[in-house]
Design a protein around this motif. Structure first.
Motif, PDB file in Angstrom:
ATOM      1  N   UNK A 201      85.975  -7.545 -12.733  1.00  0.00           N
ATOM      2  CA  UNK A 201      86.606  -6.935 -11.550  1.00  0.00           C
ATOM      3  C   UNK A 201      85.552  -6.176 -10.731  1.00  0.00           C
ATOM      4  N   UNK A 202      84.712  -5.399 -11.425  1.00  0.00           N
ATOM      5  CA  UNK A 202      83.653  -4.672 -10.705  1.00  0.00           C
ATOM      6  C   UNK A 202      82.741  -5.639  -9.969  1.00  0.00           C
ATOM      7  N   UNK A 360      88.221 -12.595  -6.959  1.00  0.00           N
ATOM      8  CA  UNK A 360      88.759 -11.250  -7.196  1.00  0.00           C
ATOM      9  C   UNK A 360      90.116 -11.346  -7.885  1.00  0.00           C
ATOM     10  N   UNK A 361      90.953 -12.238  -7.390  1.00  0.00           N
ATOM     11  CA  UNK A 361      92.281 -12.405  -8.002  1.00  0.00           C
ATOM     12  C   UNK A 361      92.146 -12.844  -9.468  1.00  0.00           C
ATOM     13  N   UNK A 362      91.288 -13.819  -9.732  1.00  0.00           N
ATOM     14  CA  UNK A 362      91.110 -14.316 -11.104  1.00  0.00           C
ATOM     15  C   UNK A 362      90.641 -13.179 -12.016  1.00  0.00           C
ATOM     16  N   UNK A 363      89.741 -12.347 -11.518  1.00  0.00           N
ATOM     17  CA  UNK A 363      89.203 -11.249 -12.328  1.00  0.00           C
ATOM     18  C   UNK A 363      90.273 -10.200 -12.606  1.00  0.00           C
ATOM     19  N   UNK A 366      92.713 -11.542 -15.160  1.00  0.00           N
ATOM     20  CA  UNK A 366      92.178 -11.435 -16.527  1.00  0.00           C
ATOM     21  C   UNK A 366      92.457 -10.038 -17.078  1.00  0.00           C
ATOM     22  N   UNK A 367      92.148  -9.027 -16.256  1.00  0.00           N
ATOM     23  CA  UNK A 367      92.310  -7.645 -16.724  1.00  0.00           C
ATOM     24  C   UNK A 367      93.782  -7.333 -16.988  1.00  0.00           C
ATOM     25  N   UNK A 368      94.632  -7.746 -16.066  1.00  0.00           N
ATOM     26  CA  UNK A 368      96.070  -7.464 -16.216  1.00  0.00           C
ATOM     27  C   UNK A 368      96.603  -8.090 -17.516  1.00  0.00           C
ATOM     28  N   UNK A 369      96.235  -9.325 -17.769  1.00  0.00           N
ATOM     29  CA  UNK A 369      96.731 -10.011 -18.971  1.00  0.00           C
ATOM     30  C   UNK A 369      96.123  -9.410 -20.242  1.00  0.00           C
ATOM     31  N   UNK A 370      94.851  -9.007 -20.155  1.00  0.00           N
ATOM     32  CA  UNK A 370      94.186  -8.451 -21.339  1.00  0.00           C
ATOM     33  C   UNK A 370      94.707  -7.060 -21.675  1.00  0.00           C
ATOM     34  N   UNK A 371      95.224  -6.350 -20.668  1.00  0.00           N
ATOM     35  CA  UNK A 371      95.771  -5.004 -20.926  1.00  0.00           C
ATOM     36  C   UNK A 371      97.136  -5.057 -21.614  1.00  0.00           C
TER      37      UNK A 371
END
Lengths: 498, 162
Positions: A201-202, A360-363, A366-371
């Motif tokens: 994401x960064x 950006x959306x893909x990143x 990833x974060x949303x699903x991993x959280x």
């Protein structure tokens, strides 16, 4: 024993003549009539599959393409869900979507930094080709931010690592099964993916600032180039959307909008609906077929509302949707359309910008699903209980909408397999952009030297899959342009890097 | 010394899979031997920066790939070092940087993880555009030969180390 160690003896030739080959046809006055972009096809995949156990398809199809094995793996796995009449468990669905989002980020990052936006824009489209490569990008960007080269490698590596954890094999994913996946992830792995996703994401934010804010918007020449009518096709656009009409990659409804941005049709995987809407035109001058919208019709290589030609890939997906499902990507989405003054955007070179937003959306995805801590649940498969019959699987591959359609025989072996791949969907549009460049640069038998450059820029935007590897360096796309007179006699040949 | 032998190519695209088939044969030949316990044998249909990801952290890397050269004789084997770098079938791709560029990036951005030695074995091939699990006879015959060469290299490296 034939062991040779001298470089001098070796002169590798282009694989399969897999370089971009362009055929341009002139009329009696020496002006452009038509132009075709040639791809040499790898032959016999459908035949190769026939008679094999249908559940092997997700592993066989990853070998179709070394560039996007995940896209074929996931499309094939989803196709098998439908062939076996089974739905994946909630956890399996999330894991597939997570691995696939990482793949999209990984693929887009390579394109942005090595092949498309950055080499053309950061180094400058007029810079010599040997400078317009990823090494040049790293040097130029290093001047803006000394930590940059390391950041690029780490960003890509983070996406690769997420794919490895979920895919179950270092290079080609093998995890997809009808009804789910062969394995889940541990809490430790989830935490690792969460950290990796933060890096992504960064890096996505950095990428958008670097390319869009620092390079493009501060430079009038680039803005003029991207917004010019050089590569402008007002076509239909296709992409998968979710229930809110936001862009989605793994699953959703195929939505097609017309050249004015109005919804034209939407369809899903059920009942082979794609066959009601897409059909293929064959040209004697091209190996690749031309898919088009059946209910609009084939009018030749022309744009507009009356022509069934549609486009896929990042810009098409953004045009076909109403927005992005994650906050940072949504801001970037609004910014792009504001810069162009509305939707849809028809400028082919905006494909690079759209790719950055999708990264950006893909990143963020990833974060949303991993959280989501429930993603470590061990229930990753529903075992199929019905006999396999027929089904369709649709995903958004990095280069556009990808269709897999299989039919099983009574023994569960492959009877028929039909694939429509992303580059195929864009075939007509690529030909039209080539034709547009040719019309500008060929007048009354005079062929302007800039033709190859113009054609290459269109190529870079679409990132066509030229039947796998050719021997090329970024900035040095191997191209051959053959120009014929009205009697189909070769008039002139231009080539580069062959 | 940690060594990676990486076969690249497409095992269902006729001769394109030559490197993969060689690696599979090599794996069978050396698996279980404690002499080669620090040797990893992998396969993949990749190139460019993705190749870079896979070679980081090894001291030595041997790549086996298919190659097509002008006037080449099918079944010939070329041993290539980093100095006489050429593109084999999969070390380059229009969707990625070529291998030489990937190595340059690796050396600039993470020199401490880069292998000291990289060798490519190229097998001259014929048919690479038809989906099939069969390879042409000359290529089939070259595969055990390239495996023999790689085993010899691995043994030689081991000897030098001791």
């Amino acid at each position: 024993m034939a062991e040779k160690q001298k470089r001098i003896t070796i002169s590798p030739i282009t694989r399969l003549e897999g370089h971009g080959k362009i055929e341009i046809f002139l009329n009696d006055d020496g002006n452009v009539d038509d132009a075709f972009f040639q791809v040499v096809e790898l032959r016999g995949f459908e035949e190769f599959c026939k008679g094999r156990p249908i559940e092997e398809m997700p592993r066989l199809t990853t070998r179709l393409c070394g560039v996007c094995p995940w896209a074929h793996h996931i499309a094939s796995t989803k196709c098998l869900d439908n062939v076996f009449h089974v739905k994946p468990t909630e956890t399996a669905r999330k894991l597939r979507e997570l691995g696939y989002a990482a793949h999209m980020a990984h693929s887009h990052l390579i394109h942005i930094y090595a092949l498309g936006a950055a080499p053309d824009l950061l180094i400058g489209p007029t810079a010599p080709p040997e400078k317009r490569n990823v090494v040049g990008v790293l040097e130029a960007a290093g001047k803006l931010d000394p930590s940059y080269p390391g950041v690029v490698i780490n960003g890509r590596a983070a996406a690769q690592r997420i794919q490895d954890i979920i895919g179950g094999k270092t290079i080609h994913p093998v995890t997809g099964l009808p009804g789910g996946l062969s394995k889940g992830i541990t809490e430790e792995q989830r935490k690792e993916i969460e950290e990796l996703s933060k890096v992504l994401v960064d890096f996505a934010k950095f990428t958008e600032q670097l390319v869009v804010d620092e390079v493009v918007l501060k430079n009038k020449d680039y803005v003029d180039l991207i917004t010019s009518d050089t590569y402008m096709l007002n076509t239909y656009y296709m992409g998968l959307v979710d229930d809110n009409n936001n862009v989605t990659f793994y699953d959703g409804t195929v939505r097609v909008v017309d050249p004015n941005g109005k919804e034209f049709v939407r369809f899903g995987e059920d009942n082979n609906q794609y066959l009601d809407h897409i059909t293929e035109h064959v040209e004697p001058w091209s190996y690749l077929k031309f898919p088009y919208l059946k209910n609009v019709g084939w009018k030749g290589l022309v744009a507009g509302e009356d022509s069934g030609i549609y486009r896929v890939a990042p810009l098409a997906r953004l045009n076909a949707a109403d927005g992005m499902a994650t906050p940072i990507a949504q801001e970037q989405y609004k910014k792009m359309y504001e810069a162009f003054g509305g939707k849809p955007v028809h400028n082919t070179l905006a494909m690079h910008w759209a790719r950055i937003i999708e990264n950006t959306y893909a990143s963020e995805l990833c974060l949303k699903l991993a959280e989501d801590e429930s993603i470590t649940d061990s229930n990753v498969r529903n075992i199929p209980t019905e006999k396999p019959t027929e089904g369709v699987g649709i995903v958004e591959a990095p280069r556009g909408t990808l269709f897999h359609h299989y039919v099983a025989d009574e023994n569960g072996l492959v009877k028929e397999a039909n694939l429509i791949v992303a580059t195929g969907n864009n075939n007509a549009a690529m030909c039209m952009d080539v034709k547009g460049s040719a019309q500008k640069l060929i007048k009354n038998w005079e062929v302007n030297e800039g033709l190859l450059n113009m054609v290459e820029m269109a190529f870079r935007a679409y990132d066509p899959c030229l039947a796998c590897a050719t021997h090329t360096l970024p900035g040095q796309t191997p191209l051959e342009v053959n120009i014929y007179d009205s009697k189909k006699r070769l008039y002139k040949r231009l080539s580069q890097n062959i | 010394m940690k060594t990676l032998v990486l076969g690249i190519g497409n095992p269902i695209l006729s001769d394109d899979g030559a490197g993969i088939f060689a690696c599979r044969m090599l794996k069978d030949a050396i698996s279980g031997s404690c002499e080669f316990e620090d040797v990893d044998v992998e396969e993949g249909s990749v190139g460019g920066l993705i190749l870079l990801d896979h070679i980081l952290g090894y001291d030595s890397v041997i790549i086996i790939d298919a190659i097509k050269t002008e006037n080449g004789k099918v079944g010939d084997i070329y041993k290539l070092g980093m100095d006489d770098f050429v593109n084999t079938l999969h070390t380059s791709s229009p969707h990625d940087v070529n291998f030489a560029t990937a190595i340059e990036i690796g050396k600039k951005s993470m020199p401490e993880s880069m292998p000291e030695q990289i060798v490519i074995y190229g097998i001259e091939v014929d048919r690479v555009d038809v989906f099939s699990e069969n390879v042409t006879p000359e290529v089939r015959e070259a595969i055990p030969r390239v495996v023999e060469m790689v085993v010899r290299d691995l043994k030689e490296a081991k000897r030098r180390e001791q």
